[in-house]
Design a protein around this motif. Structure first.
Motif, mmCIF file in Angstrom:
data_model
loop_
_atom_site.group_PDB
_atom_site.id
_atom_site.type_symbol
_atom_site.label_atom_id
_atom_site.label_comp_id
_atom_site.label_asym_id
_atom_site.label_seq_id
_atom_site.Cartn_x
_atom_site.Cartn_y
_atom_site.Cartn_z
ATOM 1 N N UNK A 1 -0.936 5.751 -15.047
ATOM 2 C CA UNK A 1 -0.792 7.132 -14.576
ATOM 3 C C UNK A 1 -1.640 7.375 -13.331
ATOM 4 N N UNK A 2 -1.130 8.225 -12.466
ATOM 5 C CA UNK A 2 -1.867 8.559 -11.255
ATOM 6 C C UNK A 2 -1.578 7.604 -10.113
ATOM 7 N N UNK A 3 -2.155 7.896 -8.972
ATOM 8 C CA UNK A 3 -1.876 7.147 -7.747
ATOM 9 C C UNK A 3 -3.182 6.723 -7.091
ATOM 10 N N UNK A 4 -3.063 5.971 -5.992
ATOM 11 C CA UNK A 4 -4.244 5.564 -5.232
ATOM 12 C C UNK A 4 -4.209 6.225 -3.858
ATOM 13 N N UNK A 5 -5.387 6.553 -3.359
ATOM 14 C CA UNK A 5 -5.529 7.167 -2.041
ATOM 15 C C UNK A 5 -6.298 6.187 -1.169
ATOM 16 N N UNK A 6 -5.653 5.727 -0.085
ATOM 17 C CA UNK A 6 -6.292 4.794 0.844
ATOM 18 C C UNK A 6 -6.734 5.590 2.063
ATOM 19 N N UNK A 7 -8.036 5.778 2.169
ATOM 20 C CA UNK A 7 -8.610 6.575 3.248
ATOM 21 C C UNK A 7 -9.006 5.627 4.365
ATOM 22 N N UNK A 8 -8.236 5.613 5.441
ATOM 23 C CA UNK A 8 -8.475 4.675 6.528
ATOM 24 C C UNK A 8 -9.073 5.361 7.737
ATOM 25 N N UNK A 9 -10.272 4.955 8.116
ATOM 26 C CA UNK A 9 -10.899 5.501 9.309
ATOM 27 C C UNK A 9 -10.414 4.715 10.516
ATOM 28 N N UNK A 10 -9.736 5.394 11.423
ATOM 29 C CA UNK A 10 -9.221 4.727 12.605
ATOM 30 C C UNK A 10 -8.991 5.717 13.725
ATOM 31 N N UNK A 11 -8.450 5.220 14.820
ATOM 32 C CA UNK A 11 -8.154 6.062 15.983
ATOM 33 C C UNK A 11 -7.203 5.289 16.877
ATOM 34 N N UNK A 12 -6.660 5.979 17.882
ATOM 35 C CA UNK A 12 -5.816 5.285 18.859
ATOM 36 C C UNK A 12 -6.612 4.185 19.550
ATOM 37 N N UNK A 13 -7.881 4.472 19.833
ATOM 38 C CA UNK A 13 -8.722 3.492 20.523
ATOM 39 C C UNK A 13 -8.945 2.249 19.673
ATOM 40 N N UNK A 14 -9.064 2.414 18.363
ATOM 41 C CA UNK A 14 -9.266 1.265 17.466
ATOM 42 C C UNK A 14 -7.977 0.488 17.248
ATOM 43 N N UNK A 15 -6.840 1.104 17.537
ATOM 44 C CA UNK A 15 -5.552 0.431 17.373
ATOM 45 C C UNK A 15 -4.967 0.547 15.991
ATOM 46 N N UNK A 16 -5.772 0.907 15.004
ATOM 47 C CA UNK A 16 -5.325 1.041 13.622
ATOM 48 C C UNK A 16 -6.537 1.496 12.807
#
Length: 570
Positions: free
Chosen positions: A344-359
């Protein structure tokens, strides 16, 4: 896998991972060559019929190629040549992505512009880029601006409707179409949110923007039942990144043209996504009030990038949906066995990024079983060669010490278009400064504390706004729906103090004493967390009280200016 599934076979995806010529400028052609299901619709747009019911329309890889070539013929007929920047100012959804594909197929450089950008800012931005042409949904205000200053007018200013209606049979595409990119060729210009001033123009490179995403070919969930809802702004690097991934995988995807909950939730219910990708803006809306139980019934993963999300919102979202038992890490194909029930339930993938980092270069996974760990963005992803916390001289600081977040990775931007000085200001000791303040713990996990421009300079030392916002959203959730914390002058020689601009939960803290009641509750929670107290609270009752930039980020610079005399009365 069903013959009607558009998802590329695993062997084809594995070949794409090592394809030397693949990059952001030609991924569509590589997808067509690799995927035997190229005629099966998989990219969906959305609308409503005369009854107000959601209508989804699918496009196959071959459909995308036909649309790209028709748009490219219009651009070629209007004199666009390799290396030239062309502005695209159209509504969100599939349209800006089609223009991107068309322009890159000619070797030109699309400057994708969010159409919510203020027009005076837009004209300054386009002038800085030096675009040779502009295609827009509405050219009226741009044309008026250029009439006042005809020397700045580009070669053409055209309606997007003209491009869509063009008779491509009347034009022959160049013999070298689609264009062959060198690894370092610039394939797009992506503007920043403008939260700190005039938007910067970040360059995306053909190979660099693909570097680091190769593992997604086998790690991004892509089972026959998977479906992605992309709520990213598709004029932004995040939207382009998820579109690139979906095209190469053949992953069924609905490309959203609106991020507001009133539009998103009916499409969720019709499309039944298993994955949702967004900036925090939509997650805030989905996590407040009544949860979207029906629309999120099949969601196993929420993907966030850009600014990191807040635990107060994440903890509600992960109660929704269900997870295949084998889905234990981000971007991992589940290895569920028939006898293993879904969790039950889901996972949350919190990704710190930016255009400058590319991803997104950092990823923190939260599930219903995960304990709270405020502001943790996890460890660097494998594409990152080095990540560090530096002082202003470029020396790495000890673990636990706050400093400047810096990365070294092949996915980095080549820099800012027409601005070498600005590019150099983000380079230090062989690293790229992300513009964030962070600390690293002894286990190698990074904690994102603030943007460097938003640090509150108090008489007692720096105070970081994001941990304060975290407490307000998680520990004062009965009162606070959303908030933004900024520093304002406390008086001569006293530095700044923290204030919060708060959007309330429905019916919370009404009356003239509402701000003080919110402040008292907030300061009690902040004291328990060992954080600085708020000097004042202001309630945002209208959208104007809580200004957002074109990508949905709160404009803290505007809040600082608006409330600059709040504590001093001057």
């Amino acid at each position: 896998m069903s013959d009607q599934s558009p998802i590329a076979p695993l062997a084809a995806r594995e070949r794409l991972m090592t394809e030397p010529g693949l990059g952001a400028g030609n991924f569509l052609d590589h997808a067509v060559a690799a995927n035997p299901h190229r005629s099966v619709p998989f990219v969906h747009t959305h609308g409503t019929d005369h009854r107000g019911e959601v209508v989804l329309r699918g496009h196959s890889l071959l459909d995308l190629v036909a649309l790209r070539d028709r748009y490219a013929a219009w651009y070629h007929a209007n004199g666009v040549r390799p290396g030239e920047p062309v502005a695209v100012v159209v509504g969100e959804g599939l349209e800006p992505l089609l223009h991107f594909l068309a322009l890159t197929s000619l070797g030109a450089v699309p400057a994708l512009v969010n159409d919510a950008m203020r027009h005076d800012v837009m004209v300054r931005y386009l002038d800085h880029v030096g675009v040779v042409g502009v295609v827009a949904d509405d050219t009226t205000r741009l044309a008026a601006a250029y009439r006042r200053d005809p020397q700045r007018r580009p070669r053409f200013l055209a309606l997007a409707a003209e491009v869509r209606a063009f008779d491509a049979d009347a034009v022959e595409l160049p013999a070298e179409h689609p264009y062959r990119h060198a690894p370092d060729d610039v394939v797009a210009l992506i503007h920043s949110s403008g939260t700190t001033g005039t938007p910067k123009s970040t360059m995306l490179a053909h190979r660099g923007f693909w570097d680091g995403k190769q593992p997604r070919m086998v790690r991004f969930p892509a089972e026959p039942y998977d479906r992605l809802m992309s709520l990213m702004p598709h004029t932004h690097a995040g939207g382009l990144s998820y579109f690139l991934t979906a095209v190469l995988l053949g992953l069924p995807t609905v490309v959203m043209s609106d991020w507001r909950r009133a539009v998103v939730e009916p499409v969720m219910e019709a499309f039944q996504p298993t994955m949702v990708a967004s900036f925090p803006r939509t997650f805030v809306e989905l996590a407040t009030g009544e949860l979207p139980v029906r629309g999120a019934a099949r969601v196993h993963s929420w993907f966030n990038t850009g600014d990191s999300a807040h635990h107060g919102h994440i903890r509600r979202l992960v109660t929704l949906g269900e997870r295949p038992a084998g889905l234990i890490r981000p971007w991992l194909l589940p290895q569920q066995k028939a006898e293993e029930p879904a969790l039950p339930g889901s996972q949350f993938i919190d990704g710190l990024g930016s255009s400058e980092m590319g991803m997104a270069l950092f990823g923190q996974v939260t599930t219903p079983e995960t304990g709270r760990d405020d502001r943790c963005v996890g460890r660097p992803l494998e594409v990152v060669r080095r990540a560090a916390v530096l002082d202003h001289d470029g020396t790495e600081v000890p673990d636990g010490t706050v400093g400047l977040l810096a990365v070294d990775t092949p996915s980095l931007t080549p820099g800012y278009w027409n601005d070498q000085r600005l590019t150099a200001s983000f380079e230090l000791a062989g690293y790229w400064l992300t513009g964030d303040v962070a600390r690293r713990d002894a286990d190698g996990r990074f904690y994102h504390l603030d943007r460097t421009v938003d640090v509150i300079d108090t008489a007692d030392g720096p105070v970081y706004s994001l941990p304060i916002e975290e407490v307000l959203l998680a520990d004062c959730a009965d009162l606070v729906r959303d908030c933004s914390v900024v520093g304002v002058p406390a008086g001569p020689g006293l530095g700044q103090l923290a204030i919060a601009v708060v959007q309330l939960q429905p019916g919370a803290a009404e009356g003239e004493d509402g701000p003080e009641r919110v402040r008292a509750a907030a300061n009690e929670a902040l004291a328990a967390a060992g954080l600085a107290a708020l000097a004042a609270v202001r309630i945002a009752r209208t959208p104007e009280d809580f200004p957002l930039g074109p990508t949905g980020k709160v404009l803290k610079r505007e809040l600082r200016t608006r409330h600059a005399r709040l504590l001093t009365g001057q």
